[in-house]
Write a protein that holds these residues in place. Structure first.
Motif, PDB file in Angstrom:
ATOM      1  N   ASP A  23       0.814  -1.475   0.062  1.00 16.24           N
ATOM      2  CA  ASP A  23      -0.269   0.176  -0.322  1.00 16.24           C
ATOM      3  C   ASP A  23       0.824   1.363   0.026  1.00 16.24           C
ATOM      4  O   ASP A  23      -0.110   2.302  -0.089  1.00 16.24           O
ATOM      5  N   THR A  24       2.000   0.884   0.823  1.00 16.65           N
ATOM      6  CA  THR A  24       2.832   2.424   0.672  1.00 16.65           C
ATOM      7  C   THR A  24       3.926   2.516  -0.342  1.00 16.65           C
ATOM      8  O   THR A  24       4.472   3.373  -0.796  1.00 16.65           O
ATOM      9  N   HIS A  25       5.416   1.237  -0.225  1.00 14.91           N
ATOM     10  CA  HIS A  25       6.453   1.255  -0.790  1.00 14.91           C
ATOM     11  C   HIS A  25       5.770   0.749  -2.388  1.00 14.91           C
ATOM     12  O   HIS A  25       6.258   1.799  -3.034  1.00 14.91           O
ATOM     13  N   THR A  26       5.120  -0.040  -2.397  1.00 11.82           N
ATOM     14  CA  THR A  26       5.425  -0.105  -4.217  1.00 11.82           C
ATOM     15  C   THR A  26       5.020   0.976  -4.827  1.00 11.82           C
ATOM     16  O   THR A  26       5.175   1.162  -6.054  1.00 11.82           O
ATOM     17  N   PRO A  27       3.951   2.130  -4.658  1.00  9.15           N
ATOM     18  CA  PRO A  27       3.007   3.497  -5.014  1.00  9.15           C
ATOM     19  C   PRO A  27       4.434   4.254  -5.556  1.00  9.15           C
ATOM     20  O   PRO A  27       4.884   4.745  -6.355  1.00  9.15           O
ATOM     21  N   ILE A  28       5.156   3.948  -4.280  1.00  5.73           N
ATOM     22  CA  ILE A  28       6.371   5.016  -4.594  1.00  5.73           C
ATOM     23  C   ILE A  28       7.523   4.670  -5.784  1.00  5.73           C
ATOM     24  O   ILE A  28       8.408   5.577  -6.091  1.00  5.73           O
ATOM     25  N   VAL A  29       8.009   3.487  -5.004  1.00  7.30           N
ATOM     26  CA  VAL A  29       8.650   2.418  -6.269  1.00  7.30           C
ATOM     27  C   VAL A  29       8.201   2.896  -7.242  1.00  7.30           C
ATOM     28  O   VAL A  29       9.060   2.634  -9.120  1.00  7.30           O
ATOM     29  N   SER A  30       6.630   2.245  -7.873  1.00  8.64           N
ATOM     30  CA  SER A  30       6.328   2.746  -9.547  1.00  8.64           C
ATOM     31  C   SER A  30       6.416   3.738  -9.948  1.00  8.64           C
ATOM     32  O   SER A  30       6.941   4.233 -11.163  1.00  8.64           O
ATOM     33  N   ARG A  31       6.598   5.103  -8.888  1.00 10.58           N
ATOM     34  CA  ARG A  31       7.262   6.052  -9.176  1.00 10.58           C
ATOM     35  C   ARG A  31       8.609   6.498 -10.133  1.00 10.58           C
ATOM     36  O   ARG A  31       9.263   7.330 -10.873  1.00 10.58           O
ATOM     37  N   TYR A  32       9.677   5.687 -10.235  1.00  6.76           N
ATOM     38  CA  TYR A  32      10.695   5.283 -10.634  1.00  6.76           C
ATOM     39  C   TYR A  32      10.706   5.739 -12.087  1.00  6.76           C
ATOM     40  O   TYR A  32       9.842   5.100 -12.921  1.00  6.76           O
ATOM     41  N   PRO A  33      11.840   7.088 -12.538  1.00 12.32           N
ATOM     42  CA  PRO A  33      11.481   7.452 -13.675  1.00 12.32           C
ATOM     43  C   PRO A  33      12.374   6.197 -14.514  1.00 12.32           C
ATOM     44  O   PRO A  33      13.262   5.013 -14.740  1.00 12.32           O
ATOM     45  N   ASN A  34      11.657   5.754 -15.273  1.00 13.67           N
ATOM     46  CA  ASN A  34      11.303   4.150 -16.912  1.00 13.67           C
ATOM     47  C   ASN A  34      11.821   3.291 -16.087  1.00 13.67           C
ATOM     48  O   ASN A  34      12.964   2.091 -16.914  1.00 13.67           O
ATOM     49  N   LEU A  35      11.714   2.860 -15.175  1.00 11.76           N
ATOM     50  CA  LEU A  35      10.502   2.018 -14.227  1.00 11.76           C
ATOM     51  C   LEU A  35      10.564   0.318 -15.967  1.00 11.76           C
ATOM     52  O   LEU A  35       9.129   0.724 -16.131  1.00 11.76           O
ATOM     53  N   ARG A  36      11.011  -0.379 -16.007  1.00 11.33           N
ATOM     54  CA  ARG A  36      10.446  -0.940 -17.139  1.00 11.33           C
ATOM     55  C   ARG A  36       9.737  -2.426 -16.283  1.00 11.33           C
ATOM     56  O   ARG A  36       9.054  -2.984 -16.931  1.00 11.33           O
ATOM     57  N   ASP A  37      10.401  -2.893 -15.034  1.00 12.61           N
ATOM     58  CA  ASP A  37       9.696  -4.010 -14.267  1.00 12.61           C
ATOM     59  C   ASP A  37       9.856  -4.108 -13.317  1.00 12.61           C
ATOM     60  O   ASP A  37      11.320  -3.681 -12.732  1.00 12.61           O
ATOM     61  N   MET A  38       8.814  -4.502 -12.140  1.00 18.81           N
ATOM     62  CA  MET A  38       9.187  -4.630 -11.104  1.00 18.81           C
ATOM     63  C   MET A  38       8.074  -6.327 -10.420  1.00 18.81           C
ATOM     64  O   MET A  38       7.655  -6.200 -10.457  1.00 18.81           O
ATOM     65  N   ARG A  39       9.485  -6.732  -9.908  1.00 17.35           N
ATOM     66  CA  ARG A  39       9.372  -8.425 -10.099  1.00 17.35           C
ATOM     67  C   ARG A  39       9.610  -9.009  -8.688  1.00 17.35           C
ATOM     68  O   ARG A  39      10.487  -8.275  -7.756  1.00 17.35           O
ATOM     69  N   LEU A  40       8.417  -9.335  -7.774  1.00 21.46           N
ATOM     70  CA  LEU A  40       7.941  -9.414  -6.807  1.00 21.46           C
ATOM     71  C   LEU A  40       8.972 -11.432  -6.200  1.00 21.46           C
ATOM     72  O   LEU A  40       7.375 -11.569  -6.764  1.00 21.46           O
ATOM     73  N   SER A  41       8.967 -11.426  -5.229  1.00 24.78           N
ATOM     74  CA  SER A  41       9.226 -12.720  -4.964  1.00 24.78           C
ATOM     75  C   SER A  41       9.406 -13.252  -3.335  1.00 24.78           C
ATOM     76  O   SER A  41      10.080 -12.695  -2.980  1.00 24.78           O
ATOM     77  N   LYS A  42       8.543 -14.197  -2.886  1.00 29.09           N
ATOM     78  CA  LYS A  42       8.264 -14.604  -1.417  1.00 29.09           C
ATOM     79  C   LYS A  42       9.764 -15.943  -2.114  1.00 29.09           C
ATOM     80  O   LYS A  42       9.436 -16.926  -2.360  1.00 29.09           O
ATOM     81  N   VAL A  43      10.189 -15.077  -1.142  1.00 32.69           N
ATOM     82  CA  VAL A  43      11.819 -16.701  -1.294  1.00 32.69           C
ATOM     83  C   VAL A  43      11.169 -17.684  -0.344  1.00 32.69           C
ATOM     84  O   VAL A  43      11.123 -17.214   1.161  1.00 32.69           O
ATOM     85  N   ALA A  44      12.300 -19.050  -0.129  1.00 34.26           N
ATOM     86  CA  ALA A  44      11.870 -19.843   0.974  1.00 34.26           C
ATOM     87  C   ALA A  44      13.286 -20.049   1.346  1.00 34.26           C
ATOM     88  O   ALA A  44      14.598 -20.471   0.092  1.00 34.26           O
ATOM     89  N   GLY A  45      14.202 -21.463   1.520  1.00 35.87           N
ATOM     90  CA  GLY A  45      15.048 -21.700   1.992  1.00 35.87           C
ATOM     91  C   GLY A  45      15.436 -23.222   0.831  1.00 35.87           C
ATOM     92  O   GLY A  45      14.405 -23.692   0.080  1.00 35.87           O
TER      93      GLY A  45
END
Lengths: 102, 102
Positions: A23-45
């Motif tokens: 709700d807060t961080h992704t909208p900020i990152v989405s304002r990066y100029p020239n951002l082509r893609d944002m991928r999020l992975s919940k990682v596992a051991g």
């Protein structure tokens, strides 16, 4: 394509982390100029071990110059500042240049 | 597609690390069954800071089952065993499942 990679340590409260990230961080990152893609992975051991990290975020740009510009932008500064609001468990970031296929 | 991600800490001797990775470790990893892609990135720090890591290796599979099978394979065991020959500076590994585009 070059990527800014951010690894978040396991938070104490994953629900609060997820909500803030969405709700807060992704909208900020989405304002990066020239951002082509944002991928999020919940990682596992691996092999039953717990992962040192909880979430991997990959921000993809067309060029190293675009990536640097994003970091220096208003959104880049706001994003760094926002980390203190939800990433107290720790964060590691680095840049992966254009990967070479082995 | 799910990825096995391995982050290598900065080695004392990068030339020796690179040579071992290229000539010994990569051929072992290449034997992983159903390995779809292997991407190597020499990573860099952000904003003038040194990166905690030297190299990121991403091994890409079609499915989580294929990834697990690779880890359990003869090549998976040989790869883990080979780490002690060149990755004494430390290594962090985790699995990134199919990423969601944000």
């Amino acid at each position: 394509m070059p990527r800014l990679i951010v690894l978040y340590n396991n938070p104490e409260d994953t629900d609060a982390f997820d909500a803030h990230y969405r709700d807060t961080h992704t909208p900020i990152v989405s304002r990066y100029p020239n951002l082509r893609d944002m991928r999020l992975s919940k990682v596992a051991g691996v092999g039953g071990r717990e992962s040192a990290f909880y979430l991997m975020a990959e921000m993809v740009f067309d060029s190293a110059a675009d990536l640097d510009e994003a970091l220096m932008s208003e959104a880049g500064a706001a994003s760094a500042k926002d980390l203190r609001n939800f990433a107290g468990a720790g964060v590691t970031m680095f840049v992966a240049p254009d990967e070479a296929d082995a």
